[in-house]
Design a protein around this motif. Structure first.
Motif, mmCIF file in Angstrom:
data_model
loop_
_atom_site.group_PDB
_atom_site.id
_atom_site.type_symbol
_atom_site.label_atom_id
_atom_site.label_comp_id
_atom_site.label_asym_id
_atom_site.label_seq_id
_atom_site.Cartn_x
_atom_site.Cartn_y
_atom_site.Cartn_z
ATOM 1 N N THR A 247 0.846 -1.192 0.000
ATOM 2 C CA THR A 247 0.000 0.000 0.000
ATOM 3 C C THR A 247 0.885 1.247 0.000
ATOM 4 O OG1 THR A 247 -1.671 1.277 1.185
ATOM 5 C CG2 THR A 247 -0.253 -0.149 2.521
ATOM 6 N N ARG A 248 0.546 2.184 -0.860
ATOM 7 C CA ARG A 248 1.352 3.408 -0.974
ATOM 8 C C ARG A 248 1.185 4.320 0.225
ATOM 9 N NH1 ARG A 248 -0.976 4.120 -7.033
ATOM 10 N NH2 ARG A 248 0.045 2.291 -7.943
ATOM 11 N N ASP A 273 0.379 -3.305 -6.180
ATOM 12 C CA ASP A 273 -0.003 -2.169 -5.354
ATOM 13 C C ASP A 273 -1.501 -2.202 -5.101
ATOM 14 O OD1 ASP A 273 2.632 -1.475 -5.725
ATOM 15 O OD2 ASP A 273 2.213 0.638 -6.116
#
Length: 314
Positions: A247-248, A273
């Motif tokens: 997860t960004r 992602d």
């Protein structure tokens, strides 16, 4: 105990950091293992993680729903058992009360261990990673003996999806017993912990911090001896397939690109992602453990031939 107070403060800081993101319109709810067909409500995963962690304090050794049925026999559709490995300062129940029943419902034999702390301690995963890897090795052997399978699939979160299983695969014979490693927000190449670990190192207090919070905290900082030894041989082991689910918005394993792996000989890697699958799922480091989108990504990684698209709605 002093250690428990320190660990509680660290976990609490992580919760506060995640909670600082824009709030969800949904009310906090108890952990749920059912992946609903609906748009994603941001940050509900954090509430579920917190609820499960609170529940685990009454019985730190309890298994999450769907896990540790030692009479389970793998099916023809899913011939390998799945071993779930929790993260730092967590435990099996807190980490896996969402994903474990999803995997069980999908037909897998599911197992989840506690490691890196004495029985009865709610804050697990604190031990030196090479020592915790031996606990993983013993547990995987127990699973293989019980199920009759030759290999297992490993699914882990944070430390449990990154440095710890990589050490097991590389130095404890795990590569010969593992088909696939799926790392969720994995600490594959260490972390700055948003700069805090780097600051502790610069101030020469990292060793003191490790004494309070556990050796695994030091092991997972960028440039640690554990990282250096693992990365010297490359990211992967031949014969194992790797998937990362990143997860960004991760505020613990930072920069988040530290989580990606590079493929090696006979060791394919797929770096995924969460926000590519669902841009509105802003789950951070703890919340991703209860993301419905993550559940579908893991199911797809374990069974690519029958994978369904992972997005905000399906």
């Amino acid at each position: 105990m002093k250690l428990r107070r320190v660990a509680a403060a660290v976990v609490g800081s992580a919760v506060i950091a995640v909670a600082a993101a824009p709030p969800s319109s949904s009310s906090p709810s108890a952990p749920s293992g059912s992946a609903r067909t609906s748009a994603v409500a941001p940050n509900t995963g954090l509430a579920k993680f917190s609820a499960a962690f609170t529940q685990s304090q009454t019985a730190p050794e309890m298994s999450p729903s769907g896990a540790n049925d030692w009479t389970c026999r793998p099916s023809a559709a899913h011939p390998l058992p799945v071993v779930l490995i929790h993260g730092t300062w967590a435990n099996a129940y807190a980490n896996w009360s969402g994903l474990s029943p999803v995997l069980k419902k999908a037909g897998y034999c599911v197992y989840a261990l506690n490691y890196g702390a004495p029985d009865g301690d709610v804050f697990k995963g604190r031990g030196h990673i090479p020592e915790s890897a031996k606990e993983v090795a013993a547990f995987v052997d127990k699973v293989l003996d019980a199920t009759g399978a030759e290999k297992a699939d490993l699914v882990g979160h944070s430390q449990g999806g990154g440095l710890l299983p990589r050490w097991y695969l590389t130095f404890d014979g795990g590569a010969a017993k593992t088909r696939r490693l799926v790392g969720i927000a994995p600490s594959n190449h260490g972390t700055t912990a948003s700069g805090m670990a780097s600051l502790a190192k610069s101030l020469r207090v990292l060793d003191t911090t490790a004494q309070m919070a556990g050796q695994s905290a030091k092991d997972q900082t960028i440039g640690s001896d554990v990282n250096a030894r693992l990365d010297a041989g490359g990211d992967t082991m031949p014969g194992v397939r790797y998937t990362t689910v990143v997860t960004r918005t991760d505020e613990v394993v930072t920069p988040y690109r530290q989580q990606y792996l590079k493929a090696g000989p006979d060791a394919p890697v797929e770096n995924l992602d969460l926000q590519d699958a669902c841009p509105t799922d802003m789950s951070a480091h703890l919340g991703i453990a209860y993301s419905d989108v993550m559940y579908r990504m893991v199911l797809g990684a374990l069974d690519p031939a029958n994978a369904r698209p992972a997005n905000c709605f399906s």
